[in-house]
Structure formats: structure tokens, C-alpha cells
Motif scaffolding. Structure first.
Motif, PDB file in Angstrom:
ATOM      1  N   THR A   1       4.801  -3.000 -13.779  1.00 29.43           N
ATOM      2  CA  THR A   1       3.400  -2.959 -14.201  1.00 29.43           C
ATOM      3  C   THR A   1       2.661  -1.788 -13.568  1.00 29.43           C
ATOM      4  O   THR A   1       1.909  -1.068 -14.246  1.00 29.43           O
ATOM      5  CB  THR A   1       2.689  -4.278 -13.832  1.00 29.43           C
ATOM      6  OG1 THR A   1       3.273  -5.339 -14.584  1.00 29.43           O
ATOM      7  CG2 THR A   1       1.197  -4.200 -14.124  1.00 29.43           C
ATOM      8  N   LEU A   2       2.851  -1.564 -12.277  1.00 30.21           N
ATOM      9  CA  LEU A   2       2.119  -0.499 -11.603  1.00 30.21           C
ATOM     10  C   LEU A   2       2.509   0.880 -12.130  1.00 30.21           C
ATOM     11  O   LEU A   2       1.648   1.769 -12.241  1.00 30.21           O
ATOM     12  CB  LEU A   2       2.343  -0.588 -10.092  1.00 30.21           C
ATOM     13  CG  LEU A   2       1.797  -1.856  -9.426  1.00 30.21           C
ATOM     14  CD1 LEU A   2       2.069  -1.831  -7.925  1.00 30.21           C
ATOM     15  CD2 LEU A   2       0.302  -2.004  -9.692  1.00 30.21           C
ATOM     16  N   ALA A   3       3.763   1.066 -12.457  1.00 32.16           N
ATOM     17  CA  ALA A   3       4.187   2.351 -13.019  1.00 32.16           C
ATOM     18  C   ALA A   3       3.540   2.566 -14.387  1.00 32.16           C
ATOM     19  O   ALA A   3       3.120   3.678 -14.728  1.00 32.16           O
ATOM     20  CB  ALA A   3       5.705   2.402 -13.133  1.00 32.16           C
ATOM     21  N   ARG A   4       3.440   1.510 -15.175  1.00 30.89           N
ATOM     22  CA  ARG A   4       2.792   1.612 -16.487  1.00 30.89           C
ATOM     23  C   ARG A   4       1.308   1.948 -16.331  1.00 30.89           C
ATOM     24  O   ARG A   4       0.763   2.776 -17.084  1.00 30.89           O
ATOM     25  CB  ARG A   4       2.948   0.289 -17.249  1.00 30.89           C
ATOM     26  CG  ARG A   4       4.384  -0.079 -17.625  1.00 30.89           C
ATOM     27  CD  ARG A   4       4.430  -1.467 -18.241  1.00 30.89           C
ATOM     28  NE  ARG A   4       5.778  -1.958 -18.428  1.00 30.89           N
ATOM     29  CZ  ARG A   4       6.509  -1.808 -19.534  1.00 30.89           C
ATOM     30  NH1 ARG A   4       5.968  -1.158 -20.558  1.00 30.89           N
ATOM     31  NH2 ARG A   4       7.727  -2.285 -19.622  1.00 30.89           N
ATOM     32  N   ILE A   5       0.652   1.322 -15.360  1.00 26.92           N
ATOM     33  CA  ILE A   5      -0.769   1.572 -15.141  1.00 26.92           C
ATOM     34  C   ILE A   5      -1.000   3.002 -14.680  1.00 26.92           C
ATOM     35  O   ILE A   5      -1.975   3.654 -15.089  1.00 26.92           O
ATOM     36  CB  ILE A   5      -1.327   0.568 -14.113  1.00 26.92           C
ATOM     37  CG1 ILE A   5      -1.308  -0.844 -14.686  1.00 26.92           C
ATOM     38  CG2 ILE A   5      -2.739   0.945 -13.674  1.00 26.92           C
ATOM     39  CD1 ILE A   5      -2.113  -1.005 -15.968  1.00 26.92           C
ATOM     40  N   LYS A   6      -0.127   3.500 -13.854  1.00 24.36           N
ATOM     41  CA  LYS A   6      -0.263   4.886 -13.395  1.00 24.36           C
ATOM     42  C   LYS A   6      -0.201   5.849 -14.574  1.00 24.36           C
ATOM     43  O   LYS A   6      -0.993   6.796 -14.682  1.00 24.36           O
ATOM     44  CB  LYS A   6       0.816   5.204 -12.374  1.00 24.36           C
ATOM     45  CG  LYS A   6       0.666   6.566 -11.721  1.00 24.36           C
ATOM     46  CD  LYS A   6       1.592   7.598 -12.335  1.00 24.36           C
ATOM     47  CE  LYS A   6       1.496   8.932 -11.595  1.00 24.36           C
ATOM     48  NZ  LYS A   6       2.387   9.959 -12.175  1.00 24.36           N
TER      49      LYS A   6
ATOM     50  N   ARG B   1       0.832  -1.205   0.000  1.00 25.52           N
ATOM     51  CA  ARG B   1       0.000   0.000   0.000  1.00 25.52           C
ATOM     52  C   ARG B   1       0.865   1.252   0.000  1.00 25.52           C
ATOM     53  O   ARG B   1       0.535   2.250  -0.640  1.00 25.52           O
ATOM     54  CB  ARG B   1      -0.952  -0.025   1.195  1.00 25.52           C
ATOM     55  CG  ARG B   1      -1.957  -1.177   1.123  1.00 25.52           C
ATOM     56  CD  ARG B   1      -2.733  -1.346   2.413  1.00 25.52           C
ATOM     57  NE  ARG B   1      -3.684  -0.265   2.585  1.00 25.52           N
ATOM     58  CZ  ARG B   1      -4.906  -0.253   2.074  1.00 25.52           C
ATOM     59  NH1 ARG B   1      -5.321  -1.269   1.331  1.00 25.52           N
ATOM     60  NH2 ARG B   1      -5.713   0.762   2.295  1.00 25.52           N
ATOM     61  N   ALA B   2       1.986   1.179   0.703  1.00 17.41           N
ATOM     62  CA  ALA B   2       2.913   2.307   0.696  1.00 17.41           C
ATOM     63  C   ALA B   2       3.481   2.517  -0.705  1.00 17.41           C
ATOM     64  O   ALA B   2       3.652   3.657  -1.159  1.00 17.41           O
ATOM     65  CB  ALA B   2       4.028   2.059   1.703  1.00 17.41           C
ATOM     66  N   GLN B   3       3.783   1.409  -1.385  1.00 16.30           N
ATOM     67  CA  GLN B   3       4.282   1.511  -2.755  1.00 16.30           C
ATOM     68  C   GLN B   3       3.236   2.147  -3.670  1.00 16.30           C
ATOM     69  O   GLN B   3       3.562   2.985  -4.520  1.00 16.30           O
ATOM     70  CB  GLN B   3       4.653   0.134  -3.287  1.00 16.30           C
ATOM     71  CG  GLN B   3       5.173   0.155  -4.729  1.00 16.30           C
ATOM     72  CD  GLN B   3       5.268  -1.235  -5.335  1.00 16.30           C
ATOM     73  OE1 GLN B   3       4.922  -2.235  -4.696  1.00 16.30           O
ATOM     74  NE2 GLN B   3       5.737  -1.318  -6.570  1.00 16.30           N
TER      75      GLN B   3
END
Length: 568
Positions: A390-395, A326-328
């Protein structure tokens, strides 16, 4: 029954009891906030994503158990659901988006610009009967129906009247965005009339949503009768009994336009039904088709983009399940107030509405978007600038939808606003007769988490919500649906059905011409009622051709009308 747990391993629920005589009781101030949140539950931005790492959903007989993300201080979850007997209930996405996600501090990224200068109208009100179809004393109650009029170009008593059949929202939204009518009115010397749908915007009967007795008058048949009465009164007051009427509409409004021509051919002589999923009901279309079209839109741009989106939900689940994760998320997505539980809903909202409004030119109908936004989201995923995870791409993909102009300081969460006045009404309609099952199932090949379609669960969830049994076959019985080709050949004429195949609602549309006067215009690159938008210099040639075809068809209708009526 779908049993899930939230990150705190707590089972949190809010229970309300409803019955048919006390549906959405707003009389108690203490209950108002809860009821308002209930009315917001169906919103497209949190359609159906729920995993066992985040929430608990349950249903007891005659009791509605709600898990409310809109009460974030009480429930840290992203499951927005009303459960039926063993499954979640999702209402169909609706285009007048609530924009429930707040812009966040410094926001202006989603600001909607003012309408073009030619959008000028006079606001009028018509005393409308509450019930057109029986003689019970309650039927004689009335309400004030709002409509907007522009007579600048009108050529007089025999000149056309172009009427917009208002959808599920305030009428200004449609008047400000239906450029086709404004741009063609001078050519046809037409009067423009935009009629607000009953129970939306300012067209509210007394105690509209206090209980099912009053809400029960919110039906398609009553709405069409409203349009008929208003048109006849307007023409009588203008001494324009011979003026031909063409009705326009997009999305649900397009369905109403087509049905208006079918049911009231003596009042309207033609209809332009854009992105009208009249075949989106049970037994008429694939219940997985809506989300399959969205998935294919993204896959057509990039296989890698499609794969990343499919894998993103498990990555989000994993991150939301731990404090470190969650912090990430807080760091990666820069969420306002650290509201990371809103991220799955934000993502799903963006993917659905970008696919619907995958227009070939920049737009600002729902939010500020670039041209071909599906392509831009895939470009952000395939060519990230802030990291390959993946999360950076989604952001970066989400920023295309929520922060295209770069004006937001952080991503917002779910808000409570209903700026277009449509939530309570569409909730009711989608669970009584507008049961558009084409948007309820999610297949295993979708970019969204799979959700098997279960018609029994859909009906059970709707009955729990309204306190009344749904009528999922009524639309098909009243307007026709099965064997639609022969139905329309025998009973209708002068209807244009436009569909863009990038639009997920096209899977429920009429995609083949049925006769010489029931014409399907289908464009592979088209989005949701893109033909009705204001034209721009950047419009592709295929879109210009669509509009020219529509104008030629309307001109042919009018020539035939004047010839048959012997009007010079």
C-alpha cells in the motif's frame, strides 16, 4: 475533548492568548514567527488528518492551543488543527494554493510557467475608502487598491468593460489564468480590468492584520463596494458612462461576481460566476458533500484505487508509530531530510487539489499536472511499478501531484511561504462570515479519515481564533440562500453559473437554471472553473461547447443592453 499522543508519547502544545483588540499582533518581533505559523494553519494541504498515534490537541477557554507541524523541530506530528470545544476546526480549502510544500533539492517539478504572451496589462492603483458604510471618522481612512488594465481591444466609450472580481490572493494569479477573458476580449472589443480584493496582495490598508479593529474591514460587502466605486471611477475617467460592464469570477471570485450583479445591477449588467458555491453555507448544503465528491471522483475511476486510499491512513499511522516503520517510510517515500511526519498531509493535499483541478488537459495552475490527474493517480495505484504494498502505491500516487515532471530529487515538507498573499486574509474571512460548512465534515464512506460534522465546534474554534463571534448566517441573510430559486427569480438576472461535477465545490453551486437569464451550465466531467482557463487544441468538445454557450449568452446580454439604451 480529542486527546491524542504523539509518537514520543509527549503532550506538546503552544499557547497564545488573543482577544478582540489584539488579534494577530505583529508588533513584537519575538512573536512574529509564531503568529505567521498561526496564519498558515488553515492551509488545505494539512486539512484535518489527526490520529491518536501522532498528536495531542486541546482547548482551554479563551486560549488557543496550537499543534504546529510547521515547527517540525519542536513537534513531530502531522495534525494541523485549531481545536474548538471538543473537536478540530478546519477552514475550507481555497484554490490559490499556497504551495507550502517545498519542492525539495533539485526541484523544478512544480515550476509554474510564465503566462501566455497575450497577458499584458498596466498596473494601476485607486484610492479606496476603508469603510463605505458609515460616517465615523475612522471610516474616512483610505488605502491603495491595485488593479490591472488592458485596453488593447477596447472599442471606445460604449464598448464593454470586462471586470474580474479578485479573490483571496494576488491579482496576478487570476489575471494570468483567466484565459476566457483574454480570448474573448477581441471579439467583444472589450477592455479588461482585474481588481485585487482588499487585504490581499498589494491592496493592504494600514496595519491590515495588526488587530481585529483593522482586520474587521475585511468583509464581502466592503469588497463589493470597492469594486463598485472603482468601476464607476474608471468609467467616469474614460467618459464611458454608457459602457456595459460584465463581471467574471471563479471560486470565491465567482461568488463575488454573482453577488455583485445581485447587489449592484445598475453598475454591472451581467456576471459569469464559475464554480461559485453560494449555497455552501450552513443549512443550504450537506456538510459532508465536499469530501464525498472527492471520494466519488476516485471511486468512479477504480474501486481498487478507492479501497487503497481508504486503507492508506491506517497504514501510515501504523508506520509512524514505530522507529522501524518510520525508517520504512523514509526509504519508500524518499522524504527530504527524513520528514516522514509530513506524508499524511502531503497525501491529503494531493487528493483534494487533484480532484478540484481534474482538468481534461495538462495544467500548471497549482502545480504541473497531467490531463485527468485523478485517473492518473488511480492508474499509479492500480498499476504500481515499485511494489505492491500500500505505501509503495501511495508514494507513486503522490508523485503524480508533486513530481509529475520528474524534476524533484525528494519529497518536500511543509514550507512557510505564502506566494499568493492570501493566508491571513482567508483565515479571517473563513472564520467570520465565509463559514463554508459544506467542507467541514468527512463521512464514513470517504477516502479520508472520518470526521463527524459538529457546527458548535466549528463556531467555537472560529471564535477562539478571531476573538470574535462568527456570523455564519450573515451571507444567507444579506445575499439570499434559502429558497434560492425564488430569491433569484425575484431579485436577479443575467448570471451564468458554471459548475463541473468533478469539482467538490459544485455541491454548493447552483445546478439548475432559474430563469431565461439566470442560467446554470453543468458538466459532469468538469473541474474547478475549467471554463475560465485558456483554451487548448486538446480541449474536449463539451468544454468548447460550454465556452461557446457563455459567449452567446453574453452577446445576447449586450444586444439587449444596447437596444434598451438606444446605443447604435
Amino acid at each position: 475533548m480529542d486527546a491524542c499522543t504523539n509518537p514520543l508519547n509527549l503532550s506538546i502544545s503552544f499557547t497564545f492568548e488573543f482577544n478582540s483588540s489584539h488579534h494577530l499582533d505583529r508588533s513584537s518581533p519575538a512573536r512574529l514567527d509564531y503568529i505567521d505559523h498561526l496564519a498558515l494553519l488553515h492551509h488545505q494541504s494539512l486539512i484535518h488528518h489527526c490520529s491518536c498515534s501522532r498528536c495531542s490537541c486541546s482547548m482551554a477557554p479563551a486560549i488557543l492551543t496550537l499543534l504546529l507541524l510547521t515547527l517540525p523541530s519542536l513537534l513531530p506530528s502531522s495534525c494541523h488543527a485549531i481545536t474548538g470545544a471538543g473537536g478540530r476546526r478546519r477552514l475550507p480549502p481555497t484554490l490559490p494554493m499556497l504551495r507550502r510544500y517545498s519542492a525539495g533539492p533539485g526541484g523544478g517539478g512544480s515550476a509554474v510557467p510564465p503566462p501566455p504572451p497575450q497577458v499584458q496589462y498596466e498596473t494601476r492603483r485607486f484610492t479606496q475608502r476603508l469603510d463605505h458604510f458609515n460616517a465615523l471618522p475612522a471610516s474616512y481612512a483610505t488605502f491603495q487598491q491595485r488593479y490591472l488594465v488592458n485596453g488593447t481591444f477596447w472599442g471606445g466609450r460604449a464598448a464593454p468593460v470586462f471586470v474580474y472580481a479578485g479573490n483571496e490572493g494576488e491579482i496576478e494569479l487570476f489575471a494570468n489564468n483567466t484565459g476566457l477573458m483574454w480570448e474573448t476580449a477581441p471579439r467583444f472589443r472589450a477592455m479588461l480590468v482585474f481588481v485585487e480584493h482588499r487585504y490581499y496582495g498589494d491592496s493592504m490598508p494600514a496595519a491590515a492584520y495588526s488587530n481585529s479593529t483593522t482586520t474587521g474591514y475585511l468583509t464581502t460587502t466592503q469588497a463589493l463596494a470597492d469594486f463598485a466605486e472603482l468601476i464607476l471611477s474608471l468609467k467616469a475617467n474614460l467618459s464611458a458612462h454608457a459602457a456595459p460592464v460584465v463581471v467574471f469570477g471563479g471560486s470565491y471570485g465567482g461568488m463575488l461576481a454573482a453577488w455583485m450583479r445581485m447587489k449592484y445591477p445598475h453598475i454591472v449588467m451581467g456576471a459569469v460566476a464559475s464554480s461559485a458555491p453560494i449555497l455552501g453555507f450552513y443549512g443550504l448544503s450537506d456538510p459532508y458533500s465536499f469530501y464525498d465528491v472527492i471520494s466519488n471522483d476516485f471511486k468512479s475511476e477504480s474501486q481498487h484505487c478507492y479501497d487503497v486510499l481508504r486503507s492508506s491512513w491506517s497504514e501510515l499511522d501504523k508506520a509512524l508509530a514505530t522507529d522501524a516503520g518510520r525508517a520504512q517510510l523514509t526509504h519508500t517515500f524518499n522524504m527530504c531530510k527524513g520528514n516522514v511526519d509530513a506524508i499524511p498531509g502531503l497525501l491529503e493535499n494531493a487528493l483534494v487539489y487533484v480532484a478540484m483541478t481534474d482538468y481534461p488537459t495538462p495544467s500548471s495552475f497549482l502545480t504541473s499536472l497531467p490531463a485527468y490527474p485523478v485517473r492518473q493517480i488511480c492508474r499509479a495505484i492500480d498499476q504500481p511499478t515499485s511494489g505492491n504494498e500500500t505505501l509503495a502505491r501511495i508514494k507513486e500516487a503522490m508523485a503524480i501531484y508533486y513530481n509529475h515532471t520528474g524534476g524533484l530529487a525528494c519529497f518536500g515538507g511543509a514550507g512557510d511561504e505564502d506566494p499568493y498573499g492570501m493566508l491571513a486574509g482567508w483565515n479571517w474571512q473563513a472564520c467570520t462570515e465565509m463559514v463554508l460548512t459544506m467542507s467541514y465534515g468527512v463521512s464514513g464512506s470517504s477516502i479520508f479519515p472520518p470526521e463527524p460534522f459538529n457546527f458548535t465546534d466549528v463556531l467555537a474554534g472560529c471564535r477562539a481564533y478571531t476573538g470574535l463571534p462568527p456570523r455564519p448566517y450573515w451571507i444567507e441573510a444579506h445575499f439570499g440562500g434559502f429558497d434560492i430559486v425564488n430569491v433569484l427569480k425575484r431579485s436577479a438576472s443575467n448570471i451564468i453559473f458554471f459548475n463541473g461535477l468533478r469539482d467538490p465545490w459544485s455541491a454548493g453551486g447552483v445546478l439548475k437554471s432559474i430563469s431565461k437569464s439566470i442560467i446554470a451550465l453543468v458538466e459532469p466531467e468538469g473541474g474547478h472553473h475549467v471554463d475560465l482557463r485558456f483554451s487548448t487544441k486538446e480541449d474536449p468538445e463539451w468544454l468548447k461547447k460550454v465556452r461557446r454557450k457563455e459567449m452567446r449568452i453574453i452577446a445576447d446580454w449586450l444586444r439587449q443592453y444596447y437596444s434598451e439604451e438606444a446605443i447604435a
